[in-house]
Write an enzyme that holds these catalytic residues in place. Structure first.
Site, short mmCIF file in Angstrom:
data_model
loop_
_atom_site.label_atom_id
_atom_site.label_comp_id
_atom_site.label_asym_id
_atom_site.label_seq_id
_atom_site.Cartn_x
_atom_site.Cartn_y
_atom_site.Cartn_z
CG ASP A 1 50.56 22.30 42.32
OD1 ASP A 1 49.18 23.06 41.88
OD2 ASP A 1 50.40 21.79 43.59
NE ARG B 1 47.40 27.12 40.16
CZ ARG B 1 47.64 26.07 40.99
NH1 ARG B 1 48.73 25.62 41.31
NH2 ARG B 1 46.44 25.14 40.99
C1 LIG Z 1 46.74 29.18 44.38
C2 LIG Z 1 48.20 29.28 44.37
C3 LIG Z 1 48.76 28.39 43.65
C4 LIG Z 1 50.20 28.18 43.76
N1 LIG Z 1 50.71 27.02 42.94
C5 LIG Z 1 52.26 27.21 42.70
C6 LIG Z 1 52.84 26.25 42.25
O1 LIG Z 1 52.26 25.14 41.49
N2 LIG Z 1 54.20 26.32 42.05
C7 LIG Z 1 55.10 27.24 42.83
O2 LIG Z 1 56.09 27.37 42.74
N3 LIG Z 1 54.19 28.28 43.61
C8 LIG Z 1 52.98 28.03 43.57
N4 LIG Z 1 52.28 29.03 44.33
C9 LIG Z 1 53.12 29.97 45.28
C10 LIG Z 1 53.56 31.22 44.89
O3 LIG Z 1 54.54 30.87 43.90
C11 LIG Z 1 54.05 32.13 45.91
O4 LIG Z 1 55.24 31.52 46.62
C12 LIG Z 1 53.23 32.57 46.87
O5 LIG Z 1 51.85 32.79 46.31
C13 LIG Z 1 53.64 33.78 47.31
O6 LIG Z 1 53.71 34.57 46.54
P1 LIG Z 1 52.65 36.01 46.28
O7 LIG Z 1 52.46 36.25 44.95
O8 LIG Z 1 51.28 35.82 47.09
O9 LIG Z 1 53.39 37.50 46.98
P2 LIG Z 1 54.50 37.67 48.23
O10 LIG Z 1 55.65 38.14 47.04
O11 LIG Z 1 54.79 36.34 49.09
O12 LIG Z 1 53.81 38.65 48.96
C14 LIG Z 1 53.50 40.11 48.10
C15 LIG Z 1 52.56 40.70 48.84
O13 LIG Z 1 51.36 40.05 49.16
C16 LIG Z 1 50.66 40.26 50.38
N5 LIG Z 1 50.66 38.91 51.23
C17 LIG Z 1 51.30 37.79 50.85
N6 LIG Z 1 51.01 36.96 51.88
C18 LIG Z 1 50.11 37.50 52.86
C19 LIG Z 1 49.56 37.19 53.98
N7 LIG Z 1 49.71 35.70 54.48
N8 LIG Z 1 48.75 37.89 54.68
C20 LIG Z 1 48.41 39.20 54.11
N9 LIG Z 1 48.95 39.75 52.91
C21 LIG Z 1 49.89 38.75 52.34
C22 LIG Z 1 51.69 41.27 51.16
O14 LIG Z 1 51.22 42.41 50.88
C23 LIG Z 1 52.86 40.93 50.47
O15 LIG Z 1 53.93 42.15 50.62
C24 LIG Z 1 50.91 29.27 44.36
C25 LIG Z 1 50.36 30.10 45.08
C26 LIG Z 1 49.07 30.27 44.85
C27 LIG Z 1 48.35 31.27 45.57
#
Ligand SMILES: Cc1cc2nc3c(=O)[nH]c(=O)nc-3n(C[C@H](O)[C@H](O)[C@H](O)COP(=O)(O)OP(=O)(O)OC[C@H]3O[C@@H](n4cnc5c(N)ncnc54)[C@H](O)[C@@H]3O)c2cc1C
Length: 308
Positions: free
Chosen positions: A134, A184
């Protein structure tokens, strides 16, 4: 940053609120939506269910910012135990682990973190699976990528994580897009200063698309971690543009977030991996998920009031 998000992230560090949440009668139901449970057995059970639904899994033993070597050692043992349990259950073809270097001693001593991570990589290899490192806040990026490079000498399948909100990330993607490299791509979850990170959501999204293009054009294995429907559509389109068939890249989403979409994509033939956290230190993780989305907060409030 959104004021609500700042407020919730501040609550994450407040011991009084932590105590109230941890002991509220319905907290467990809310936690169960985002966290597999507290034990390795809970993690394996959840993995089995997800794999039966056609999904892949990456498991995160919750805990970060370890400040003593004993806690780092406990984390290593927790991962080794988990990997063994996954292997016994025949799940390692579909399940790997995600490791935060800060949980294995990065803030104490980089050498210790490297040695500890190498032990987890060796256990993963023996179990027939992989580790992804991560990525945490920007002050750790260089150290994490250096440790990744060292780990990949013996364990070339070790996965990297890059964060689209960092200005440096497109260049990092170019460096990481070589053959066999598992990477990732996520937006990034920490509060970062403007000097190193895009602040505007549209800018972060544009960076995500540029990075996705670099990874898809390269020879590695890109893993697109996002719940964002627009980015998923764009990645799907660009994957075809780069002649990448499903299976030569994957989508990743968090446990409990858009579960119907996870199954829809898997049903359409895509590889979808669910990030499943487990362990007793669930509070900080839960608060970050609540901070990300007000709808999650409403769900939480309803549950606390007994109306879920
Ligand atoms: C598998 C995985 C591993 C990760 N690893 C790391 C890491 O190592 N380091 C790190 O800094 N971050 C990590 N993250 C977190 C990531 O950086 C984001 O903070 C997080 O995924 C939110 O961003 P998003 O791309 O989902 O979109 P967001 O900008 O949060 O959301 C965009 C759109 O997605 C949809 N959406 C989002 N959440 C929901 C929900 N709960 N229900 C319905 N629709 C929703 C909505 O339409 C929203 O407008 C990881 C995330 C994932 C999924």
């Amino acid at each position: 940053m959104n004021p609500l998000r700042s407020l919730i992230l501040a609550a994450a560090g407040n011991d009084t609120i932590r105590g109230a949440v941890a002991t509220a009668p319905l907290s467990r139901d809310v936690v169960a939506r985002f966290v597999a449970g507290e034990s390795a057995a809970d993690a394996v059970l959840t993995t089995r269910k997800l794999v039966a639904d056609g999904l892949r899994v990456t498991l995160d033993h919750l805990g970060e910012d370890t400040t003593d070597t004993r806690a780092a050692e406990d984390t290593v043992r927790a991962y080794v135990t988990l990997l063994h349990a996954l292997a016994i259950d025949g799940l390692t073809e579909h399940a790997e682990v995600s490791v935060k270097l800060s949980a294995v001693g990065q803030k104490l001593d980089e050498r210790l973190a490297l040695d500890n991570a190498a032990r987890i990589c060796a256990a993963a290899q023996a179990a027939g699976t992989t580790v992804t490192l991560d990525m945490e806040d920007h002050t750790t990026t260089d150290s994490t990528l250096d440790i990744l490079t060292s780990l990949r000498r013996d364990h070339p399948q070790t996965g990297a994580v890059v964060q689209a909100y960092l200005r440096r990330t497109e260049a990092d993607c170019r460096a990481l897009a070589g053959a066999g490299s598992r990477v990732r791509l996520c937006k990034g979850a920490y509060a970062e200063p403007e000097s190193v990170a895009y602040q505007d959501r549209a800018e972060v999204d544009r960076s995500y698309v540029r990075c996705a293009n670099v990874l898809l054009a390269g020879a590695g294995y890109p893993m697109f971690a996002t719940h964002d429907p627009r980015l998923i559509r764009i990645v799907d389109d660009r994957a075809r543009w780069h002649d990448r068939k499903p299976g030569r890249y994957e989508y990743q989403m968090l446990y409990g977030v858009r579960p119907a979409e996870q199954r829809r994509l898997a049903g359409a033939g895509e590889t979808v991996r669910v990030y499943v956290p487990y362990g007793v230190q669930w509070y900080g993780y839960l608060m970050r998920r609540l901070a990300e989305r007000p709808a999650n907060l409403a769900f939480f409030a309803r549950a606390l009031m007994g109306r879920k």
